[in-house]
Scaffold this active site. Structure first.
Site, PDB file in Angstrom:
ATOM      1  CB  SER A 185      23.584 -11.670 -36.758  1.00 59.45           C
ATOM      2  OG  SER A 185      24.484 -11.525 -35.760  1.00 59.45           O
ATOM      3  CG  HIS A 213      21.772 -13.220 -40.422  1.00 59.23           C
ATOM      4  ND1 HIS A 213      20.822 -14.046 -39.791  1.00 59.23           N
ATOM      5  CD2 HIS A 213      22.869 -13.165 -39.731  1.00 59.23           C
ATOM      6  CE1 HIS A 213      21.474 -14.434 -38.683  1.00 59.23           C
ATOM      7  NE2 HIS A 213      22.624 -14.006 -38.620  1.00 59.23           N
ATOM      8  CE  LYS A 245      22.990 -18.041 -38.571  1.00 60.36           C
ATOM      9  NZ  LYS A 245      24.194 -17.374 -38.489  1.00 60.36           N
TER      10      LYS A 245
HETATM   11  C1  LIG Z   1      25.039 -17.648 -37.382  1.00 63.16           C
HETATM   12  C2  LIG Z   1      26.365 -16.821 -38.146  1.00 63.16           C
HETATM   13  C3  LIG Z   1      27.608 -17.215 -38.281  1.00 63.16           C
HETATM   14  C4  LIG Z   1      27.991 -18.617 -37.988  1.00 63.16           C
HETATM   15  O1  LIG Z   1      27.288 -19.785 -38.915  1.00 63.16           O
HETATM   16  P1  LIG Z   1      27.128 -21.019 -38.396  1.00 63.16           P
HETATM   17  O2  LIG Z   1      27.095 -21.968 -39.726  1.00 63.16           O
HETATM   18  O3  LIG Z   1      25.743 -21.165 -37.358  1.00 63.16           O
HETATM   19  O4  LIG Z   1      28.304 -21.617 -37.508  1.00 63.16           O
HETATM   20  C5  LIG Z   1      28.493 -16.673 -39.242  1.00 63.16           C
HETATM   21  N1  LIG Z   1      28.471 -15.258 -39.376  1.00 63.16           N
HETATM   22  C6  LIG Z   1      27.279 -14.805 -38.963  1.00 63.16           C
HETATM   23  C7  LIG Z   1      27.010 -13.205 -39.529  1.00 63.16           C
HETATM   24  C8  LIG Z   1      25.996 -15.623 -38.435  1.00 63.16           C
HETATM   25  O5  LIG Z   1      24.952 -14.641 -38.046  1.00 63.16           O
END
Ligand SMILES: *Cc1c(COP(=O)(O)O)cnc(C)c1O
Length: 392
Positions: A185, A213, A245
């Site tokens: 990330s 991602h 995302k």
């Molecule tokens: C953003 C993210 C999460 C958490 O997801 P949310 O829905 O924002 O709680 C988990 N794993 C990774 C790799 C992330 O980038």
């Protein structure tokens, strides 16, 4: 009189805050008005933003807004209860089916957030006698999930398959699981999934990928790093993805076999003991999933912007990190102070890129986590490059 262990709460809090400030690690929030977009309104000024995870530009896309508002009359707002009580709505169910289809797996289970999905999977499947192996750069929610599971946690240096194998050889446990971010990330690098699949097979350990991602971004249809590497459920039995995302909405899911999903429904406490997300969000996500699947131009545009940005960095003699395949293009600066200074200098020029500092990233690797979106246009990327050049 107070004992040293029990200083007044306010003193204690203020000492933490003062230390954070002294270390350049104090975090604050920026309030913007209106929709998520490359142009953000802050205090009546417009900023060009390069730090959201809205990679496909779907967070405020009219078709998705309509899907949400059109379903509000039918489904209401709150889900009213947890899924296992009476909060499981036909909209959740339809989204789970769509997610299973999208990921080409028998079933999917909706969680309220990615953080909760990771906590739920790790603590729901593993316990005290088990071992979890993970990349040092894995997302914090996976670390926290392993802590909640109370399993032995073994972390290998980023992408280092030799150390992973060594750890596997020397760590007996009842059950063993390797879990990795698909796309890291804060770095934008891809996990070496084909090697991980092979290692997991050879050592007979379970494998899980968190593709927060990669989904929406990688692969022709945006099915993520598994599509990119042409891997399937046999290779990676546990797939976790997020919906806030690239898909631009909110929530998360786990996809896999019928037994995996049924087990999580019984054991994942972050699934069981929480209110189901609002059904209108599930309806919005279903529309977003269709767009992400069909509208391949979003990924093509994104990739072109990434190439343009990387070529521009190279022309400025700035280090290229990350991957040409992902919209996460960090500029690693070292100290927290340097990252903060550059972020502030850009801000005064109307560019918003927040500095990412420890403990989110390792000491000495504070950075600007620059992200691109299909909602950007090439002129905006040139503007970013111009101001980077002026500020560095
Ligand atoms: C953003 C993210 C999460 C958490 O997801 P949310 O829905 O924002 O709680 C988990 N794993 C990774 C790799 C992330 O980038």
């Amino acid at each position: 009189m107070y004992s040293p262990q029990n200083m007044p709460l306010e003193h204690y809090l203020n000492s933490i805050l003062a230390q954070r400030k002294a270390d350049g690690l104090y975090r604050t929030r920026q309030t913007h008005q209106g929709q998520q977009s490359p142009s953000l309104q802050i205090d009546g000024k417009t900023y060009l933003s390069f730090c959201s995870n809205d990679y496909l530009g779907l967070a405020a896309y009219p078709e998705i807004i309509r899907a949400l508002s059109n379903s509000a009359d039918m489904h209401g707002v709150g889900s009213g209860a947890a899924h296992l009580v009476n909060g499981h709505n036909s909209a959740h169910h339809a989204l789970e089916q769509a997610l299973a289809e999208y990921t080409k797996r028998p079933r999917a289970l909706l969680f309220s957030t990615g953080y909760m999905a990771n906590m739920g999977v790790l603590s729901g499947l593993l316990g005290r006698d088990d071992a979890i192996f993970m990349d040092k750069l894995n997302h914090a929610s996976l670390v926290d999930g392993a802590l909640l599971a109370r399993s032995k946690l073994l972390r290998y240096p980023h992408g280092d398959m030799e150390v992973l194998e060594q750890l596997l050889k020397t760590t007996p446990a009842r059950h063993r699981l390797i879990v990795t971010d698909g796309v890291f990330s804060m770095d934008g690098t891809l996990a070496p999934l084909p090697e991980l699949v092979e290692i997991a097979r050879r050592h007979k350990v379970w494998l899980m990928v968190d593709d927060a991602h990669g989904l929406g971004v990688l692969g022709h249809h945006g099915r993520g790093c598994l599509e990119h590497f042409q891997l399937d459920e046999q290779d990676v039995p546990i797939l976790m993805g997020t919906l806030g995302k690239a898909f631009g909405v909110f929530g998360a899911f786990v996809a896999g076999s019928d037994s995996l999903i049924e087990t999580l429904i019984q054991t994942a406490r972050s699934y069981i003991y929480t209110t189901a997300l609002p059904p209108v969000l599930a309806e919005a996500t279903r529309t977003s999933l269709q767009l992400a699947d069909k509208e391949t131009w979003r990924r093509e545009k994104l990739r072109a912007l990434v190439s343009q940005f990387r070529a521009g960095l190279q022309a400025l003699d700035l280090p290229l990190t990350g991957s040409p395949l992902t919209p996460i293009q960090p500029l690693i600066l070292g100290t927290a102070q340097r990252a903060t200074q550059l972020s502030e200098a850009l801000y005064t020029r109307g560019i918003l890129v927040t500095a990412i500092r420890p403990p989110t990233v390792p000491q000495g690797t504070a950075r600007l986590r620059i992200t691109l979106s299909a909602a950007h246009d090439p002129g905006q990327v040139d503007t970013l490059l111009y101001h980077l050049k002026e500020c560095l």
